[in-house]
Design an enzyme around this catalytic site. Structure first.
Site, PDB file in Angstrom:
ATOM      1  N   GLU A  43       0.858  -1.196   0.000  1.00  0.00           N
ATOM      2  CA  GLU A  43       0.000   0.000   0.000  1.00  0.00           C
ATOM      3  C   GLU A  43       0.886   1.235   0.000  1.00  0.00           C
ATOM      4  OE1 GLU A  43      -2.464   2.521   3.325  1.00  0.00           O
ATOM      5  OE2 GLU A  43      -2.477   0.339   3.502  1.00  0.00           O
ATOM      6  N   LYS A 132     -11.157  -1.967   7.196  1.00  0.00           N
ATOM      7  CA  LYS A 132      -9.905  -1.718   7.909  1.00  0.00           C
ATOM      8  C   LYS A 132     -10.256  -1.271   9.327  1.00  0.00           C
ATOM      9  CE  LYS A 132      -6.250   1.832   7.799  1.00  0.00           C
ATOM     10  NZ  LYS A 132      -5.592   2.825   6.919  1.00  0.00           N
TER      11      LYS A 132
END
Length: 215
Positions: A43, A132
């Site tokens: 990421e 998340k």
């Protein structure tokens, strides 16, 4: 893009490395090191230097070896730019329904940040593929265990405060993967070009994921 395959790859990896403001000159050797250690979901936060161009270049060079996505995505404009650059998933620290819907429409993995059960359900109903749990340090592994009864159908990735000591516990308590930033992406080691030490860190996190999965 094959979103289903990408999602399977993300879950299989178990570790999402969060690359935030890594100097451009160090980015490619860092990525090569992580991939060599089996950490192949990366990421790149959009507040990093030249982030969209970096996502594009990483996809071009490592598309066969890693899943490359964007993080800290707060707006639809940022999401569009990241996806245009080739991001295969969109991570956000918060739940923005428009960002989720855009990611779904553009067929990339959507991972908004949530904390409460209400946010998790709303994000899932909006089309989020995974949620998340952020910041995970505020709740700990047992929180995920408590959620598994009513919300176990929603895949969860704790991020923020995940370290080598609690990774296995997060996985054991229901996380499909963990998001890891500073406890893996050690700025001092990067500055020193100590790729061997960074590889050891990455391998240790991978080992903890496997331990949490009972391997």
């Amino acid at each position: 893009m094959n979103k289903v395959k990408d999602l399977e790859r993300l879950k299989s990896s178990g570790v999402v490395a969060v690359l935030r403001r890594v100097p451009k000159a160090k980015l490619f050797p860092l990525v090569e090191t992580l991939i060599s250690a089996g950490v192949n979901v990366l990421e790149l936060t959009v507040d990093s230097e030249d982030s969209y161009q970096s996502i594009k270049e990483l996809r071009e060079q490592f598309s066969d070896q890693a899943l490359i996505g964007a993080g800290t995505v707060l707006t639809t404009d940022e999401a569009n730019q990241a996806i245009d650059a080739g991001a295969q998933f969109v991570f956000s620290p918060s739940f923005n329904e428009e960002v989720v819907k855009l990611s779904v429409e553009r067929e990339v993995i959507s991972i908004p940040g949530v904390m409460t059960p209400t946010e998790m359900v709303k994000a899932h109903q909006a089309g989020a593929d995974v949620v998340k749990i952020f910041p995970a340090s505020a709740v700990g592994p047992k929180y995920l265990k408590d959620l598994q009864g009513p919300l176990g159908h929603i895949p969860m990735i704790p991020t923020g405060g995940v370290n080598v000591d609690n990774t296995a516990s997060f996985i054991r308590n229901g996380a499909v993967a963990v998001g890891i930033g500073g406890s893996l992406i050690d700025n001092q080691l990067i500055e020193q070009d100590d790729w061997a030490a960074l590889k050891e860190k990455a391998e240790a996190f991978k080992a903890e994921v496997e331990k949490g999965r009972g391997a």
